[in-house]
Write a protein that holds these residues in place. Structure first.
Motif, PDB file in Angstrom:
ATOM      1  N   LYS A   1       1.011  -1.093   0.327  1.00 40.14           N
ATOM      2  CA  LYS A   1       0.194   0.078  -0.193  1.00 40.14           C
ATOM      3  C   LYS A   1       0.648   1.085   0.458  1.00 40.14           C
ATOM      4  CE  LYS A   1      -4.143   2.288   2.153  1.00 40.14           C
ATOM      5  NZ  LYS A   1      -4.639   1.829   3.523  1.00 40.14           N
ATOM      6  N   LYS A   2       1.552   1.533   0.893  1.00 44.59           N
ATOM      7  CA  LYS A   2       2.598   2.482   1.209  1.00 44.59           C
ATOM      8  C   LYS A   2       3.215   2.900  -0.340  1.00 44.59           C
ATOM      9  CE  LYS A   2       6.748   4.255   3.841  1.00 44.59           C
ATOM     10  NZ  LYS A   2       7.777   4.189   5.475  1.00 44.59           N
ATOM     11  N   GLU A   3       3.795   1.408  -0.938  1.00 43.94           N
ATOM     12  CA  GLU A   3       5.208   1.312  -2.395  1.00 43.94           C
ATOM     13  C   GLU A   3       3.506   2.198  -3.472  1.00 43.94           C
ATOM     14  OE1 GLU A   3       7.246  -1.127  -5.117  1.00 43.94           O
ATOM     15  OE2 GLU A   3       6.656  -2.405  -3.542  1.00 43.94           O
ATOM     16  N   SER A   4       2.545   1.422  -3.810  1.00 40.17           N
ATOM     17  CA  SER A   4       1.752   2.378  -4.311  1.00 40.17           C
ATOM     18  C   SER A   4       1.433   3.546  -4.445  1.00 40.17           C
ATOM     19  CB  SER A   4       0.194   1.514  -3.896  1.00 40.17           C
ATOM     20  OG  SER A   4      -0.172   1.520  -3.152  1.00 40.17           O
ATOM     21  N   GLU A   5       1.249   4.286  -2.961  1.00 39.45           N
ATOM     22  CA  GLU A   5       1.034   5.518  -2.207  1.00 39.45           C
ATOM     23  C   GLU A   5       2.270   5.990  -3.377  1.00 39.45           C
ATOM     24  OE1 GLU A   5       0.334   6.223   1.136  1.00 39.45           O
ATOM     25  OE2 GLU A   5      -2.383   5.003   1.402  1.00 39.45           O
ATOM     26  N   GLU A   6       3.534   6.266  -2.853  1.00 43.63           N
ATOM     27  CA  GLU A   6       4.785   6.507  -3.171  1.00 43.63           C
ATOM     28  C   GLU A   6       4.991   6.799  -5.037  1.00 43.63           C
ATOM     29  OE1 GLU A   6       7.943   4.739  -1.211  1.00 43.63           O
ATOM     30  OE2 GLU A   6       7.432   4.834   0.650  1.00 43.63           O
ATOM     31  N   LYS A   7       4.158   6.022  -5.880  1.00 44.16           N
ATOM     32  CA  LYS A   7       4.730   5.269  -7.100  1.00 44.16           C
ATOM     33  C   LYS A   7       3.370   6.153  -7.521  1.00 44.16           C
ATOM     34  CE  LYS A   7       4.501   2.011 -11.161  1.00 44.16           C
ATOM     35  NZ  LYS A   7       4.148   0.821 -11.196  1.00 44.16           N
ATOM     36  N   ALA A   8       2.058   6.426  -6.953  1.00 44.05           N
ATOM     37  CA  ALA A   8       1.179   8.000  -7.757  1.00 44.05           C
ATOM     38  C   ALA A   8       0.693   9.050  -7.425  1.00 44.05           C
ATOM     39  CB  ALA A   8      -0.231   7.680  -6.978  1.00 44.05           C
ATOM     40  N   LYS A   9       3.084   9.655  -6.564  1.00 43.40           N
ATOM     41  CA  LYS A   9       3.480  10.415  -6.710  1.00 43.40           C
ATOM     42  C   LYS A   9       4.459  11.177  -7.230  1.00 43.40           C
ATOM     43  CE  LYS A   9       1.890  11.293  -1.201  1.00 43.40           C
ATOM     44  NZ  LYS A   9       2.704  11.412   0.470  1.00 43.40           N
ATOM     45  N   ARG A  10       4.727   9.871  -7.872  1.00 41.62           N
ATOM     46  CA  ARG A  10       6.064  10.371  -8.636  1.00 41.62           C
ATOM     47  C   ARG A  10       5.161  10.752  -9.930  1.00 41.62           C
ATOM     48  NH1 ARG A  10       8.665   5.847  -5.679  1.00 41.62           N
ATOM     49  NH2 ARG A  10       8.334   4.428  -7.164  1.00 41.62           N
ATOM     50  N   ARG A  11       4.618   9.655 -10.560  1.00 40.04           N
ATOM     51  CA  ARG A  11       3.662   9.723 -11.373  1.00 40.04           C
ATOM     52  C   ARG A  11       3.374  11.113 -11.818  1.00 40.04           C
ATOM     53  NH1 ARG A  11      -0.173   6.542 -10.768  1.00 40.04           N
ATOM     54  NH2 ARG A  11       0.940   4.322 -11.384  1.00 40.04           N
ATOM     55  N   GLU A  12       2.810  11.428 -10.409  1.00 38.57           N
ATOM     56  CA  GLU A  12       1.422  12.765 -10.717  1.00 38.57           C
ATOM     57  C   GLU A  12       2.591  13.940 -10.735  1.00 38.57           C
ATOM     58  OE1 GLU A  12      -1.560  15.551  -7.678  1.00 38.57           O
ATOM     59  OE2 GLU A  12      -0.434  13.197  -7.523  1.00 38.57           O
ATOM     60  N   LYS A  13       3.822  14.342 -10.318  1.00 45.51           N
ATOM     61  CA  LYS A  13       5.349  14.480  -9.817  1.00 45.51           C
ATOM     62  C   LYS A  13       5.856  15.156 -11.759  1.00 45.51           C
ATOM     63  CE  LYS A  13       9.134  16.023  -8.174  1.00 45.51           C
ATOM     64  NZ  LYS A  13      10.339  15.898  -6.756  1.00 45.51           N
ATOM     65  N   THR A  14       6.045  14.074 -11.992  1.00 43.78           N
ATOM     66  CA  THR A  14       6.719  13.725 -13.506  1.00 43.78           C
ATOM     67  C   THR A  14       5.537  14.576 -14.764  1.00 43.78           C
ATOM     68  OG1 THR A  14       5.760  11.369 -13.449  1.00 43.78           O
ATOM     69  CG2 THR A  14       7.970  11.550 -13.378  1.00 43.78           C
ATOM     70  N   GLN A  15       4.517  14.451 -14.477  1.00 42.78           N
ATOM     71  CA  GLN A  15       2.972  14.957 -14.690  1.00 42.78           C
ATOM     72  C   GLN A  15       3.681  16.442 -15.260  1.00 42.78           C
ATOM     73  OE1 GLN A  15      -0.710  12.543 -14.368  1.00 42.78           O
ATOM     74  NE2 GLN A  15       0.005  10.404 -15.421  1.00 42.78           N
ATOM     75  N   LYS A  16       2.842  16.348 -13.926  1.00 39.96           N
ATOM     76  CA  LYS A  16       3.253  18.051 -14.518  1.00 39.96           C
ATOM     77  C   LYS A  16       4.612  18.851 -14.720  1.00 39.96           C
ATOM     78  CE  LYS A  16       0.858  18.712  -9.475  1.00 39.96           C
ATOM     79  NZ  LYS A  16       0.919  18.565  -7.983  1.00 39.96           N
ATOM     80  N   ALA A  17       5.819  17.887 -14.511  1.00 47.57           N
ATOM     81  CA  ALA A  17       6.833  18.664 -15.306  1.00 47.57           C
ATOM     82  C   ALA A  17       6.780  18.863 -16.349  1.00 47.57           C
ATOM     83  CB  ALA A  17       8.021  17.702 -14.461  1.00 47.57           C
ATOM     84  N   GLN A  18       6.470  17.155 -17.265  1.00 45.62           N
ATOM     85  CA  GLN A  18       6.235  17.541 -18.062  1.00 45.62           C
ATOM     86  C   GLN A  18       4.998  18.145 -18.581  1.00 45.62           C
ATOM     87  OE1 GLN A  18       5.095  13.507 -19.252  1.00 45.62           O
ATOM     88  NE2 GLN A  18       7.010  12.727 -19.250  1.00 45.62           N
TER      89      GLN A  18
END
Length: 216
Positions: free
Chosen positions: A123-140
């Motif tokens: 669960k913790k790993e999935s939450e971190e993965k979602a945060k990283r994905r959101e961050k990369t989308q913003k940067a793109q």
């Protein structure tokens, strides 16, 4: 005594099934006796409750193959006929079945703890993965906006029509001198080996001519 491995196992399983079947049958007989005792004591509510419990036990035994389903049906009808001698509609409407017991969660085992820890980690790993994905989308998105702004600024800075740049004439290449093949030095003739003089074959000595005809 059996010698085959499968037969030895079959003996053990049959023994376990026999013990289970005997226990179920004893429980059914005990419950049926309770129904008879309640009917004899003229306790309608108790008789109804015990009869329904006996019917549940019979259904369970038939499902497990301890008794035949037809035998279970016959015995259930007999028990309900016995109980209905004293049970009325009043007792039927007033009857409330007991709530089912929810199985308690077994805890404290190493396996359960390990499973719980794995679930938490996932669960913790999935939450971190979602945060990283959101961050990369913003940067793109920010990079795309910046690129579009730079392209627009470059288009505004350059004039609309530009004269095509004249191509400089290519410098004429000097004709390459044909490379003359190097003159080959005259080959010196090798002196021919002198042939030894041919010797005439030895003449055969002529036989002495016969003396001229005798003088006449």
């Amino acid at each position: 005594m059996a010698n085959i491995k499968s037969q030895k196992k079959r003996i053990k399983t049959n023994e376990k099934a026999h013990i289970r079947n005997v226990a179920y049958k004893k429980e059914i007989k005990t419950q049926t006796r309770k129904v008879k005792d309640a009917v004899d004591a003229k306790k309608a509510d108790v008789a109804l409750k015990e009869a329904l419990t006996a019917c549940k036990l019979l259904d369970r035994a038939a499902a497990k193959g301890i008794i035949h389903k037809n035998q279970a049906a016959n015995r259930k009808s007999g028990i309900m006929a016995l109980a209905n001698q004293i049970v009325t509609d009043k007792e039927r409407t007033a009857y409330k079945p007991e709530p089912k017991k929810t199985p308690e969660k077994k805890g404290g085992t190493k396996k359960a703890k390990a499973k719980e820890e794995r679930e938490k980690a996932m669960k913790k790993e999935s939450e971190e993965k979602a945060k990283r994905r959101e961050k990369t989308q913003k940067a793109q998105k920010a990079a795309e906006k910046k690129k579009a702004a730079e392209e627009k600024a470059a288009e505004e800075a350059t004039p609309e029509t530009e004269a095509p740049a004249e191509e400089a004439p290519a410098a004429e290449e000097a004709p390459k001198e044909e490379e003359k093949p190097a003159e080959e030095a005259p080959k010196e003739e090798e002196p021919k080996a002198e042939e030894p003089p041919k010797e005439d074959p030895p003449k055969e000595e002529e036989a002495p001519k016969e003396e001229e005809k005798k003088e006449e």
